[in-house]
Scaffold this active site. Sequence first.
Site, PDB file in Angstrom:
ATOM      1  N   GLU A 269       0.864  -1.174   0.000  1.00  0.00           N
ATOM      2  CA  GLU A 269       0.000   0.000   0.000  1.00  0.00           C
ATOM      3  C   GLU A 269       0.899   1.222   0.000  1.00  0.00           C
ATOM      4  O   GLU A 269       1.675   1.437   0.938  1.00  0.00           O
ATOM      5  CB  GLU A 269      -0.934   0.050   1.204  1.00  0.00           C
ATOM      6  CG  GLU A 269      -1.975   1.160   1.022  1.00  0.00           C
ATOM      7  CD  GLU A 269      -2.600   1.635   2.296  1.00  0.00           C
ATOM      8  OE1 GLU A 269      -2.245   2.746   2.756  1.00  0.00           O
ATOM      9  OE2 GLU A 269      -3.442   0.908   2.834  1.00  0.00           O
ATOM     10  N   CYS A 303      -2.767   7.867   4.388  1.00  0.00           N
ATOM     11  CA  CYS A 303      -2.678   7.503   2.970  1.00  0.00           C
ATOM     12  C   CYS A 303      -3.981   7.756   2.214  1.00  0.00           C
ATOM     13  O   CYS A 303      -3.951   8.080   1.031  1.00  0.00           O
ATOM     14  CB  CYS A 303      -2.287   6.031   2.835  1.00  0.00           C
ATOM     15  SG  CYS A 303      -0.639   5.635   3.460  1.00  0.00           S
TER      16      CYS A 303
END
Length: 532
Positions: A269, A303
């Site tokens: 990720e 994020c």
Amino acid sequence: MPTSPVATPAVTRGSGLPPSLTPTLLDRLTARVAAAADAAKVTTNAPYTGGPLADLPVSTPSDVETAFARARRAQETWAATPIRERKKILLRFHDLVLQRQDEALDLMQAESGKTRRDAFLEVTDIAITTRYYARSAAQLLAPRRRRGAIPLLTHTTELRHPKGVVAVISPWNYPLSMAAGDAIPALVAGNAVVQKPDTQTALTALWALDLMREAGLPADVWQMVIGRGSSIGGALMDNADYMMFTGSTATGRKIARDAGERLIGSSLELGGKNAMLVLDDADIARAADGAIDACFPSTGQLCVSIERIYVAEEIFDAFVAEFVARTNALRLGAAYDYSADVGCLTNPSQLDTVTAHVDDAVAKGATVLAGGRARPELGPLFYEPTILTGVTPEMTLHDRETFGPVVSIYPDRDTDEAVARANATPYGLNASVWTRNGARGRAVAARLRAGTVNVNEAFAAAWGSIDAPMGGMGDSGLGRRHGADGILKYTEPQTVAHQRIRGFSPPSGVSHETWSSALTGALKFLKRIGSR
């Protein structure tokens, strides 16, 4: 619409460390690091004040290799442990996390500088994740009957075996969610884990390990090493059977290359430049509240947080006025309670990046509508939540991830333009759509190139839907966490096919020509009756 920023109110309290972070607790946690007794130490600092927080042992490549050797021995026994016993350990861990959450909240705030409300979301996240995999793992990992090659004659089963020892490299911004959240499905699938949390927030990860051991996890099944990637990253890669990484796109590319060279799997990720679309029929007040939740949690160091907002030009001025007013009302502070809305950045490099991005944009003509400045009187790493307009492609923050409390806002002529501009990025992690029409919102969401899209929510709806996969497209990564994907990636599928009576070879005395003709007729018949 405001033309000049207004200072964000401050919460002036919380100068030292909370009393729960006793020397006894810190010593117990640092003792969990897989490192030699005479290991060198690294000192971490508290973002709120800049003062020293903890001295952590530093692991060497040799320490990492030793940790993997111990993990491999422990993993054999752990994999043979019935899944119902693994489930019991996870559910005890779930209860301990909730019972002892004040320790975790204090640790997360002390290490990261986030607010207590943001830290609590991590506690909630880990409780949900633990319960989900504890209750779902047996079904997700169970042997599955698959359609055989020859109906009735081929008995085919898909089995799932643990990969072995998984390396998890977790970031500093969400130290409990990213550390424990990625280890839990790997562990319940029967793997051992050797993890390198970011040094700045390692205490929180070590706290999770400590509680898992208290819940009954055998020694060496989950271990943690501390050190810079440049020092021990190679040893992690060389010994792992699978790599789980959360962090920058540049580092993710290197891990993917190295994992490919070793022919092991990886899940990554990575970064994002996430967009929010406010359509012309949106509830303006609700969308402005949503923008606050989208842009400024954990001081923008998330994020999936939003860094770009595209607003229908018919409601642009009204939305901006509402959003700016709410942003200027946010309370900054270093408080170990729920009084602050926004905390501080975690490390000096993030403050440097945020400052450079905003200063570059202003120098090239952008307008600051809210925030836009550091607040050193509150602490060394405080920066005001910032809204910019007039951001153009030559400005750094137009395309580059800032990873801080900064958002740029743009008017758009119609939904097609908003979708096109939202998709005009190599990233594809998260997005948000705001509209009064749910069906319209879902249709727009399906056009966005992002791994998760939330309608009338910032990111929590998709993230909290733990039964669904979460991850990025493009430069935002490979693989998924959560759902079936989040545990099956840590397993090796195996097909066992048992052929009964007769296979594809002709019986004795039957020619290949005759047998081929018979099989051809059988294939045609199976198609006619709708067989797959």
